[in-house]
Write a protein that holds these residues in place. Structure first.
Motif, PDB file in Angstrom:
ATOM      1  N   THR A  55     -31.014  18.618 -10.006  1.00  0.00           N
ATOM      2  CA  THR A  55     -30.195  18.518  -9.237  1.00  0.00           C
ATOM      3  C   THR A  55     -29.057  17.395 -10.011  1.00  0.00           C
ATOM      4  O   THR A  55     -27.836  17.567  -9.718  1.00  0.00           O
ATOM      5  N   GLU A  56     -29.705  16.755 -10.628  1.00  0.00           N
ATOM      6  CA  GLU A  56     -28.566  15.683 -11.329  1.00  0.00           C
ATOM      7  C   GLU A  56     -27.701  16.505 -12.501  1.00  0.00           C
ATOM      8  O   GLU A  56     -26.660  16.273 -12.524  1.00  0.00           O
ATOM      9  N   ALA A  58     -26.803  19.553 -12.372  1.00  0.00           N
ATOM     10  CA  ALA A  58     -25.891  20.453 -11.493  1.00  0.00           C
ATOM     11  C   ALA A  58     -24.407  19.489 -11.335  1.00  0.00           C
ATOM     12  O   ALA A  58     -23.439  19.737 -11.447  1.00  0.00           O
ATOM     13  N   ARG A  59     -24.892  18.097 -10.927  1.00  0.00           N
ATOM     14  CA  ARG A  59     -24.002  17.282 -10.833  1.00  0.00           C
ATOM     15  C   ARG A  59     -23.195  16.618 -12.020  1.00  0.00           C
ATOM     16  O   ARG A  59     -22.040  16.688 -12.072  1.00  0.00           O
ATOM     17  N   LEU A  60     -23.958  16.618 -13.078  1.00  0.00           N
ATOM     18  CA  LEU A  60     -23.262  16.319 -14.376  1.00  0.00           C
ATOM     19  C   LEU A  60     -22.423  17.510 -14.960  1.00  0.00           C
ATOM     20  O   LEU A  60     -21.492  16.989 -15.792  1.00  0.00           O
ATOM     21  N   ILE A 282     -18.737  10.619 -13.504  1.00  0.00           N
ATOM     22  CA  ILE A 282     -18.196  11.817 -12.848  1.00  0.00           C
ATOM     23  C   ILE A 282     -16.934  11.705 -12.177  1.00  0.00           C
ATOM     24  O   ILE A 282     -16.765  10.672 -11.453  1.00  0.00           O
ATOM     25  N   ASP A 283     -16.200  12.459 -12.457  1.00  0.00           N
ATOM     26  CA  ASP A 283     -14.677  12.874 -11.928  1.00  0.00           C
ATOM     27  C   ASP A 283     -14.280  11.372 -12.152  1.00  0.00           C
ATOM     28  O   ASP A 283     -13.386  10.921 -11.163  1.00  0.00           O
ATOM     29  N   THR A 289     -26.479   4.524 -10.412  1.00  0.00           N
ATOM     30  CA  THR A 289     -27.442   5.354  -9.652  1.00  0.00           C
ATOM     31  C   THR A 289     -28.793   4.760  -9.803  1.00  0.00           C
ATOM     32  O   THR A 289     -29.230   3.989 -10.936  1.00  0.00           O
ATOM     33  N   GLU A 307     -33.400  15.284  -4.456  1.00  0.00           N
ATOM     34  CA  GLU A 307     -33.311  13.936  -5.258  1.00  0.00           C
ATOM     35  C   GLU A 307     -33.766  12.723  -4.518  1.00  0.00           C
ATOM     36  O   GLU A 307     -33.912  12.860  -3.442  1.00  0.00           O
ATOM     37  N   THR A 309     -32.488   9.725  -4.621  1.00  0.00           N
ATOM     38  CA  THR A 309     -31.572   8.814  -4.949  1.00  0.00           C
ATOM     39  C   THR A 309     -31.404   7.562  -3.532  1.00  0.00           C
ATOM     40  O   THR A 309     -31.431   8.140  -2.407  1.00  0.00           O
ATOM     41  N   ASP A 312     -25.598   4.984  -5.244  1.00  0.00           N
ATOM     42  CA  ASP A 312     -24.924   5.816  -6.208  1.00  0.00           C
ATOM     43  C   ASP A 312     -23.313   5.298  -5.743  1.00  0.00           C
ATOM     44  O   ASP A 312     -22.836   5.587  -4.763  1.00  0.00           O
TER      45      ASP A 312
END
Length: 392
Positions: A55-56, A58-60, A282-283, A289, A307, A309, A312
């Protein structure tokens, strides 16, 4: 001023931390996120760690992976197959650096030492062994589950298996004086390879030691003795070729912990597992986090949503500056001021009390050049007090 934070993050690469929260016993000085269980559902927690990592990732997005660190808790209670699977996943999700550093923390009990060869086969190339003391009385005081002989045996085995080995010791223990610490440290240096982590014992809130300390049942060395112990530590290590590159860490040149340097240099790092925290860009925003601390609720969250989390949040410029100062001044190399300004969006002048900075420079605690801010040896000895006054 605008900055390309994504480009900044991509430059140094990404460090990856994996937290295994379980221990055989809870040490009385420890305030880490560690838990004792009669039985560990290895398969469940392996699945959860791998899913949260996916999951992380895919985000990064694809990033250059520079280090992986299995910490705890006691990662040497983790099935070696889980370590291998996580490393395979990480290699799929990210672009591994050619010199990728993969560290696993281990304790020197016989059951854990017996797994070292399997961790090496799984891909671990650096091991950090939690010895904590080479003195039997010191081990009992610290509540450790191994003997000094087991520690030496495990270290000898690790040196045969791994290209890079570190171990930890704790000093400034109750009743410890300068001659006894010098003798213990010299014995450690005689069997050390390229890296040592040497921590002064501190009393952390909500630990058994905190209660004993309040009751006067354990007494730590006074400030003058603690300072003398610190100076002796640096002196003895330097004599053996291990230089103080951070307040509590000593290495032969080139053998510093690359993973921990990512923290201290305020680079991007992702944290996976119960209680793990991260700093990831990110972005265009640096984000903090944190995962749920308790292992079972964390696993339930991962099973539901991928996740665990609990927070964040984007880190605003003043907090970025504060964190970069708190971490970077621990390093003997200091803080690169151009990197500091680009990473935090603030100048040094905006981030510190100018009068305190001037006094600290006059007192010989800090050195400032056009390029660097460095805490001197005298400054690092009193860094906690200094930072409390310096950082706005």
């Amino acid at each position: 001023m605008p900055h390309d934070f994504d480009a900044l993050a991509a430059g140094p690469g990404l460090a990856l931390y994996i937290h295994w929260p379980f221990c055989l016993a809870k040490c009385p000085y420890c305030d880490f996120n560690s838990h004792v269980r009669d039985r560990i559902d290895q398969e469940r927690f392996a699945r959860a760690l791998r899913r949260e990592l996916a999951t992380e990732a895919a985000r990064l997005g694809r990033r250059r992976l520079t280090s992986v660190f299995f910490g705890g808790g006691t990662p040497s209670l983790m099935d070696p197959a889980t370590v291998a699977a996580i490393l395979d996943d990480a290699a799929r999700h990210f672009d591994a650096a050619d010199d990728l550093e993969i560290t696993l923390e281990a304790n020197p009990t016989s059951i854990e030492a017996g797994r070292l060869a399997d961790y090496r086969a799984a891909g671990v190339n650096r091991v950090s062994i939690g010895i904590q003391s080479l003195d039997e009385t010191g081990l009992r005081t610290l509540g450790r589950q191994h003997s000094a002989a087991e520690a030496v045996t495990a270290l000898s085995l690790a040196r045969r298996l791994f290209p890079r080995v570190s171990f930890d010791l704790i000093y400034a223990r109750p009743g410890q004086d300068l001659p006894s610490w010098r003798a213990e440290l010299r014995a450690a240096l005689a069997i050390a390879s390229d890296h040592l982590s040497l921590y002064q014992l501190t009393i952390e809130p909500a630990t058994p030691f905190a209660a004993l300390h309040r009751q006067g049942r354990i007494v730590l060395p006074d400030d003058d003795t603690a300072a003398a112990l610190y100076e002796a530590t640096e002196e003895e290590c330097a004599r053996s070729g291990l230089l103080a590159y951070e307040i509590s860490n000593y290495a032969r040149p080139g053998q510093e912990s690359r993973h921990n340097l990512a923290y201290w240099r305020y680079h991007d790092y992702a944290g996976i597992g119960p209680g793990a925290h991260g700093r990831v860009t990110i972005d265009g925003a640096l984000r903090a986090t944190r995962r749920h601390r308790a292992p079972e609720p964390w696993a339930e969250r991962v099973e539901r949503s991928g996740e665990g989390t609990t927070s964040d949040e984007a880190i605003e410029a003043p907090e970025r500056a504060r964190e970069a100062l708190l971490m970077g001044l621990r390093l003997a190399e200091g803080i690169d001021l151009a990197w500091f300004e680009a990473r935090t969006g603030q100048t040094l002048a905006q981030s510190v009390d100018g009068d305190v900075l001037a006094h600290a420079i006059d007192a010989g605690y800090l050195t400032v050049t056009p390029n660097l801010l460095i805490a001197t040896k005298a400054g690092r000895i009193r860094l906690d007090s200094l930072l409390g006054l310096l950082v706005v």
